[in-house]
Design an enzyme around this catalytic site. Structure first.
Site, PDB file in Angstrom:
ATOM      1  N   TYR A 132       0.804  -1.165  -0.047  1.00  0.00           N
ATOM      2  CA  TYR A 132      -0.084   0.040   0.165  1.00  0.00           C
ATOM      3  C   TYR A 132       0.963   1.243  -0.018  1.00  0.00           C
ATOM      4  O   TYR A 132       0.517   2.332  -0.568  1.00  0.00           O
ATOM      5  CB  TYR A 132      -0.834  -0.180   1.218  1.00  0.00           C
ATOM      6  CG  TYR A 132      -1.957   1.017   1.286  1.00  0.00           C
ATOM      7  CD1 TYR A 132      -3.175   0.954   0.389  1.00  0.00           C
ATOM      8  CD2 TYR A 132      -1.584   2.363   1.780  1.00  0.00           C
ATOM      9  CE1 TYR A 132      -4.157   1.848   0.317  1.00  0.00           C
ATOM     10  CE2 TYR A 132      -2.662   3.305   1.593  1.00  0.00           C
ATOM     11  CZ  TYR A 132      -3.901   3.110   1.085  1.00  0.00           C
ATOM     12  OH  TYR A 132      -5.148   4.095   0.850  1.00  0.00           O
ATOM     13  N   PHE A 162      -8.195  19.911 -25.457  1.00  0.00           N
ATOM     14  CA  PHE A 162      -8.475  18.316 -25.276  1.00  0.00           C
ATOM     15  C   PHE A 162      -9.590  18.495 -24.510  1.00  0.00           C
ATOM     16  O   PHE A 162      -9.837  19.041 -23.435  1.00  0.00           O
ATOM     17  CB  PHE A 162      -7.427  17.424 -25.081  1.00  0.00           C
ATOM     18  CG  PHE A 162      -7.496  16.282 -25.082  1.00  0.00           C
ATOM     19  CD1 PHE A 162      -7.889  15.543 -26.187  1.00  0.00           C
ATOM     20  CD2 PHE A 162      -7.950  15.562 -23.948  1.00  0.00           C
ATOM     21  CE1 PHE A 162      -8.181  14.252 -26.436  1.00  0.00           C
ATOM     22  CE2 PHE A 162      -8.264  14.067 -23.989  1.00  0.00           C
ATOM     23  CZ  PHE A 162      -8.263  13.574 -25.271  1.00  0.00           C
ATOM     24  N   THR A 163     -10.638  17.451 -24.859  1.00  0.00           N
ATOM     25  CA  THR A 163     -11.925  17.362 -23.822  1.00  0.00           C
ATOM     26  C   THR A 163     -11.585  17.500 -22.489  1.00  0.00           C
ATOM     27  O   THR A 163     -12.070  18.221 -21.619  1.00  0.00           O
ATOM     28  CB  THR A 163     -12.609  16.149 -24.238  1.00  0.00           C
ATOM     29  OG1 THR A 163     -11.621  15.134 -24.369  1.00  0.00           O
ATOM     30  CG2 THR A 163     -13.220  16.147 -25.678  1.00  0.00           C
ATOM     31  N   ASP A 171       1.296  18.703 -21.997  1.00  0.00           N
ATOM     32  CA  ASP A 171       0.573  17.431 -22.064  1.00  0.00           C
ATOM     33  C   ASP A 171       1.349  16.213 -22.728  1.00  0.00           C
ATOM     34  O   ASP A 171       1.555  16.481 -24.132  1.00  0.00           O
ATOM     35  CB  ASP A 171      -0.827  17.644 -22.590  1.00  0.00           C
ATOM     36  CG  ASP A 171      -1.813  16.464 -22.908  1.00  0.00           C
ATOM     37  OD1 ASP A 171      -1.171  15.137 -22.770  1.00  0.00           O
ATOM     38  OD2 ASP A 171      -3.101  16.457 -22.774  1.00  0.00           O
ATOM     39  N   LYS A 173      -1.095   5.795 -23.717  1.00  0.00           N
ATOM     40  CA  LYS A 173      -0.900   6.361 -25.018  1.00  0.00           C
ATOM     41  C   LYS A 173       0.669   5.730 -25.204  1.00  0.00           C
ATOM     42  O   LYS A 173       0.439   4.524 -25.260  1.00  0.00           O
ATOM     43  CB  LYS A 173      -1.126   7.767 -25.151  1.00  0.00           C
ATOM     44  CG  LYS A 173      -2.523   8.291 -24.647  1.00  0.00           C
ATOM     45  CD  LYS A 173      -3.557   8.095 -25.307  1.00  0.00           C
ATOM     46  CE  LYS A 173      -5.018   8.291 -24.587  1.00  0.00           C
ATOM     47  NZ  LYS A 173      -5.137  10.058 -24.102  1.00  0.00           N
ATOM     48  N   ARG A 216     -15.871  11.905 -36.378  1.00  0.00           N
ATOM     49  CA  ARG A 216     -15.490  13.014 -35.747  1.00  0.00           C
ATOM     50  C   ARG A 216     -16.023  14.153 -36.713  1.00  0.00           C
ATOM     51  O   ARG A 216     -15.265  14.622 -37.454  1.00  0.00           O
ATOM     52  CB  ARG A 216     -13.963  13.104 -35.884  1.00  0.00           C
ATOM     53  CG  ARG A 216     -13.146  12.207 -34.758  1.00  0.00           C
ATOM     54  CD  ARG A 216     -13.299  12.963 -33.365  1.00  0.00           C
ATOM     55  NE  ARG A 216     -14.562  12.446 -32.521  1.00  0.00           N
ATOM     56  CZ  ARG A 216     -14.143  11.949 -31.214  1.00  0.00           C
ATOM     57  NH1 ARG A 216     -13.091  12.549 -30.669  1.00  0.00           N
ATOM     58  NH2 ARG A 216     -15.101  11.557 -30.514  1.00  0.00           N
ATOM     59  N   PHE A 247     -22.523  11.914 -29.303  1.00  0.00           N
ATOM     60  CA  PHE A 247     -21.758  10.974 -30.095  1.00  0.00           C
ATOM     61  C   PHE A 247     -21.649   9.382 -29.396  1.00  0.00           C
ATOM     62  O   PHE A 247     -21.710   8.369 -30.123  1.00  0.00           O
ATOM     63  CB  PHE A 247     -20.618  11.334 -30.678  1.00  0.00           C
ATOM     64  CG  PHE A 247     -19.525  11.563 -29.656  1.00  0.00           C
ATOM     65  CD1 PHE A 247     -19.432  13.146 -29.148  1.00  0.00           C
ATOM     66  CD2 PHE A 247     -18.468  10.795 -29.165  1.00  0.00           C
ATOM     67  CE1 PHE A 247     -18.448  13.527 -28.029  1.00  0.00           C
ATOM     68  CE2 PHE A 247     -17.670  11.197 -28.167  1.00  0.00           C
ATOM     69  CZ  PHE A 247     -17.511  12.404 -27.670  1.00  0.00           C
TER      70      PHE A 247
HETATM   71  C1  PLP Z   1      -6.124  10.598 -23.562  1.00  0.00           C
HETATM   72  C2  PLP Z   1      -5.739  12.095 -23.460  1.00  0.00           C
HETATM   73  C3  PLP Z   1      -5.842  12.928 -22.191  1.00  0.00           C
HETATM   74  C4  PLP Z   1      -6.654  12.009 -20.769  1.00  0.00           C
HETATM   75  O1  PLP Z   1      -6.102  10.902 -20.413  1.00  0.00           O
HETATM   76  P1  PLP Z   1      -6.868   9.700 -19.853  1.00  0.00           P
HETATM   77  O2  PLP Z   1      -5.909   8.535 -19.648  1.00  0.00           O
HETATM   78  O3  PLP Z   1      -7.814   9.487 -21.090  1.00  0.00           O
HETATM   79  O4  PLP Z   1      -7.790  10.231 -18.840  1.00  0.00           O
HETATM   80  C5  PLP Z   1      -5.386  14.051 -22.021  1.00  0.00           C
HETATM   81  N1  PLP Z   1      -4.597  14.627 -23.028  1.00  0.00           N
HETATM   82  C6  PLP Z   1      -4.687  14.011 -24.206  1.00  0.00           C
HETATM   83  C7  PLP Z   1      -3.907  14.635 -25.384  1.00  0.00           C
HETATM   84  C8  PLP Z   1      -5.024  12.656 -24.378  1.00  0.00           C
HETATM   85  O5  PLP Z   1      -4.870  12.078 -25.718  1.00  0.00           O
END
Ligand code: PLP
Length: 482
Positions: free
Chosen positions: A73, A125-126, A216, A259, A383, A451
């Site tokens: 932990y 980014f969303t 990012d 990613k 998209r 979507f």
């Molecule tokens: C996927 C992504 C995020 C968010 O990451 P999650 O692991 O999905 O929460 C943030 N910025 C970019 C550019 C991404 O592609």
């Protein structure tokens, strides 16, 4: 053809069988999914190009690291391994683990953003923007205008418009800007990179005003590869060196390890400022878990740590980016319009060019994604206007300039033969595109992010699961696709 794509720099030790659903099964599945590829079940999909997030293939080294991970932990040795990997390859001294990228964005935004803050970035980014807004901040897009033009072949469409950034700083004042959010590569621009020269200019400008830069870093290794290929002066450097150089120009990073790092889940927030690190560690225990696991199991920490090492191997990153380019090249050679230049993780099809007879109100990209699934069982996503939603003021559909279908390539998952199958299917559908004359309409339209869960029906009878030609149109499509 062979020099257009290097052979996969790995051999296959474990396989996951996939099957091609029959035409009849595909018709059934897409109808049940309301003609929305987001609602298909994975088992009904042959080649899944929905996303590159969290569905990458791990290496034997990652699996080995998972088996020997430390599930303590507190003070897990797997955490210290991750911390050391981030320090070595990204160069930030302080590392806070989180369950995935948006966990890092939550903690970062809560630490630095106040009501009235302004956060400039190279396209939104969303999840990044929503956390900025939830904390009272306002996002400002300061990406160069070429990023919005699918036909511009600018090599670094992720660059920041330095004048726009400086104008914003002067307009709202440096004190109202906690940091500049720099994405590398830019996801919503199609995986387009930012150059080191541009990042250095952002650094120079922000230094003058005392503003931080947060990277990012979700696809920063892919960005480093593009710099090596395209930016004068960097071809002789390793991807690892370029990655470190990028990070050196920034004050911290938010990372989705789903990613570049080939993990199924995981992420981290890293920074140079010890005070920010202290704040972040206080918040991580509230929202994610103890500061030495941050919502990840020990085995996830270990998989991410090893994934970082894997990700900067030149042959790995080369094969990844060039596989995407290979698919795009096959499509371009056949005259299928794709967004230029091809980015690092996906190929975008221009749906209005592929299905020119379908009016925008009948969602050409949504229709194309459904027809591609019917043709071959491959899953892509829309998209375009469906993703763009309605204008909150007028209630009308928003019709963005780009009506696209995204084919997103997960890392190390599919082979060149799979890319050929995908290309064949897209080309087959594109050849018949003019004969597809009617699209889709909503039967269920969710209010938020429609979507994901929206359901559709064909505006006119679709025969054998494909749009029936309007009277007088060729019925070639039916013969070809059946
Ligand atoms: C996927 C992504 C995020 C968010 O990451 P999650 O692991 O999905 O929460 C943030 N910025 C970019 C550019 C991404 O592609």
């Amino acid at each position: 053809m062979s020099q257009r794509y290097p052979a996969e720099p790995w051999r296959i030790k474990m396989v996951e069988p996939i099957t091609i659903p029959t035409r009849e099964e595909r018709e059934h599945a897409i109808r049940n999914a309301g003609y929305n590829t987001c609602l298909l079940r994975s088992e009904d999909v042959y080649i899944d190009l929905y996303t590159d997030s969290g569905i990458n293939a791990m290496s034997d080294r990652q699996w080995a690291a998972m088996m020997t991970a430390d599930e303590a932990y507190a003070g897990s040795s797997s955490f210290y391994r991750l911390e050391a990997a981030v320090q070595e390859y990204y160069g930030y001294p302080h590392v806070v683990p989180v369950h995935q990228g948006r966990g890092a964005e939550n903690i970062l935004s809560r630490s630095l953003i106040r009501p009235g803050s302004h956060i400039p970035g190279n396209m939104y980014f969303t999840t990044t923007r929503i956390h900025q807004e939830l904390n009272g901040g306002t996002f400002h897009d300061v990406i160069i205008s070429e990023a919005h033009d699918p036909f511009s072949d600018h090599p670094f469409k992720g660059n920041v418009d330095i004048d726009a950034l400086e104008n914003l700083i002067q307009e709202v004042g440096a004190d109202a800007i906690p940091y500049v959010s720099v994405a590398a590569t830019v996801n919503l621009a199609g995986g387009q990179p930012i150059s080191l020269a541009n990042l250095a200019e952002v650094r120079e400008l922000t230094n003058r005003y005392g503003i931080s830069i947060i990277l990012d870093a979700a696809r920063a290794v892919e960005n480093a590869w593009f710099i090596k290929q395209r930016e004068p002066g960097w071809s002789g450097h390793s991807v690892a060196q370029i990655l470190k150089e990028m990070c050196a120009l920034t004050d911290g990073a938010a990372m989705s390890a789903k990613k570049d790092s080939y993990a199924n889940v995981g992420g981290w927030l890293a920074m140079r400022d010890p005070e920010l690190a202290e704040k972040a560690r206080n918040l991580v225990v509230v929202y994610e878990g103890l500061h030495t696991y941050g919502g990840m199991a020990g085995r996830d920490l270990a998989a991410v740590a090893q994934g970082i090492v894997d990700s900067v191997q030149e042959d790995n990153i080369r094969a990844r980016v060039e596989q995407v380019a290979y698919l795009a090249g096959c499509l371009q050679d056949a005259g299928v319009p794709v967004v230029q230049p091809v980015g690092g993780h996906a190929v975008f099809l221009d749906a209005t060019a592929v299905l020119p007879e379908i009016p925008r109100a009948e969602f050409p990209a949504q229709t194309l994604a459904a027809v591609l699934y019917l043709d071959s069982g491959i899953r892509s996503i829309e998209r375009g206007a469906v993703s763009a939603g309605r204008d909150p003021a007028t209630g009308e559909n928003r019709y963005p300039k780009l009506e696209l279908v995204r084919l997103t390539i997960p890392r190390r998952v599919y082979t060149q033969s799979h890319m050929d199958i995908v290309a064949d299917s897209v080309i087959r559908v594109a050849k018949q595109g003019k004969a597809i004359t009617n699209g889709l309409r909503f039967v269920h339209e969710p209010e938020a992010l429609r979507f994901f869960q929206g359901r559709f029906e064909p505006v006119a009878q679709w025969q054998h699961g494909v749009p029936a030609p309007r009277p007088g149109a060729s019925d070639l499509i039916l013969q070809e696709l059946s």
